[in-house]
Design an enzyme around this catalytic site. Sequence first.
Site, short mmCIF file in Angstrom:
data_model
loop_
_atom_site.label_atom_id
_atom_site.label_comp_id
_atom_site.label_asym_id
_atom_site.label_seq_id
_atom_site.Cartn_x
_atom_site.Cartn_y
_atom_site.Cartn_z
N HIS A 1 0.81 -1.21 0.00
CA HIS A 1 0.00 0.00 0.00
C HIS A 1 0.85 1.27 0.00
O HIS A 1 0.33 2.38 0.05
CB HIS A 1 -0.90 -0.04 1.24
N LYS B 1 3.22 4.45 -1.01
CA LYS B 1 3.29 5.41 -2.11
C LYS B 1 4.60 6.17 -1.96
O LYS B 1 4.70 7.12 -1.19
CB LYS B 1 2.12 6.41 -2.08
N ASP C 1 16.52 10.94 -8.33
CA ASP C 1 17.95 11.32 -8.26
C ASP C 1 18.51 11.20 -6.84
O ASP C 1 19.45 11.94 -6.47
CB ASP C 1 18.16 12.74 -8.79
N HIS D 1 -9.38 11.06 2.23
CA HIS D 1 -8.48 9.92 2.07
C HIS D 1 -7.13 10.16 2.75
O HIS D 1 -6.22 9.34 2.65
CB HIS D 1 -8.27 9.65 0.57
N LYS E 1 -4.19 10.41 5.53
CA LYS E 1 -3.80 9.54 6.66
C LYS E 1 -2.74 10.29 7.45
O LYS E 1 -1.53 10.14 7.21
CB LYS E 1 -3.23 8.22 6.17
N ASP F 1 0.64 16.87 19.97
CA ASP F 1 1.30 17.85 20.85
C ASP F 1 2.19 18.88 20.14
O ASP F 1 3.13 19.39 20.76
CB ASP F 1 2.19 17.12 21.87
#
Length: 478
Positions: A219, A221, A226, A396, A398, A403
Amino acid sequence: MPMNYADLIYYAAVAAYAISVLSCIVVVLSERRNPIKSLAWVIALIFLPVAGLVFYLFFGRSMRSVRLISRRNKRKLLSRQRAPEMGETLRSMPTDTQKLVSLAGQLTGNPLASATSVEIFTSGREKFKALERDILHARHSINLQYYIFSDDSTGHHIADLLMQKAREGVKVRVIYDHVGSFSVRTRFFTRMRKAGVEAHPFFRVTFPQFANRINFRNHRKLVIIDDRIGYIGGMNIADRYVNGEGRGRTWRDTHVRVEGEIVAAMLYQFSVDWNFLKEDQHILPLNPPERVEESVSIPAQLITSGPTDHWASIALLYQKAILSAHKSVYIQTPYFLPTDALLKALQTAALAHVDVRIMIPERSDSSLLRAASFSYINECLQAGIKVYLYKPGMLHAKTMTVDDELVSVGSTNFDFRSFEHNFEGNLLFYDKEVSRRFRDIFFADIKESTKLTLALWRRRRRSLRMAESIARLVSPIL
């Protein structure tokens, strides 16, 4: 009266099925998993004839004994990294933050590093513009990993850029998840390969490995360009992140672009996944670049987790961070299906007068996951947790901010699947300014959300509450 041949076959089949079910139950119990999850599987195996066994074979298997990379190859990759010098920065952090850094390092092996820049994207259009610019300026390597690489207009545009760079002599590697990109036509990736792009599916689901692989998805991404520019977050490559969906619904997500030493950790993780596919250790630079004096140094750390790890790394770090919070915990997630330990941690923090806020979409892309997520809201509200439903479309993102000291952003949903079944990756930032920026984004989204109250939530139709309770029963194995 002696049994005929048909009776013998019937009783033999029943006996074989019973033995198979009992064997699966023994395996479930011997693995000493989360008791709630183990009970869910035992109930499914006993009370769902045939279907329970099929579901277990496809979705209940463990991968704890599987290695993505051999110890020898891991040593080779590690030998090509330069250890960041962050001792002074670490010592200047609050004690609770130091313990989080130590825990993340112990769980994943990734040390504290620095980022010289952090660019935050909450718009797919802006993220893909930046990614396009960086791809076009790439000089020697592009390493790209996505759960979904769609063959829509956005996907074709990115693919065309990658093929252009491959023809120019840039080394282009692509990992896409086979199940996540299952709807993509084969010729889409074949065209890329013919142009010189090394594109490979992670955990290709084929027989006879179908049951062993379908439940364990990559999952992550990640993009590393470079060896100096990195992208990580929740956005896949698809039109919906740019144009939204039908009826004007937005697809709201969060992604970041970073530069600095932290990119080396991202490259290492890509290399581990690539090595699993290709047995190739030639991704990391043979000679790490010389360290340069940085005018900006933002403490950062990569944390990853997956079904092959001994520990549920991201879940453990989240639990520690929440229980260490003194002032606030702000969470955005598309699906809220917490483990029992994480739910108790959130409730404990809220009851201790920590400002705990959770934002989930009002309308999800999955009715089942929406119902399961909603089943936890009553317990949250009772503990004093503030819950918001994002209204404009599918949330969507996450992210978690604690704090004003810690930000987590990446691919990990706040649910069982991300914590236990998926290969995930998040960046942690230990910086007040970055925390402030994420906090401002959270409160901007609050303006487009509905705040729930316990009285209002309890007035919902009984049929809805019953549907949510049923969905919750299977939430540990979703």
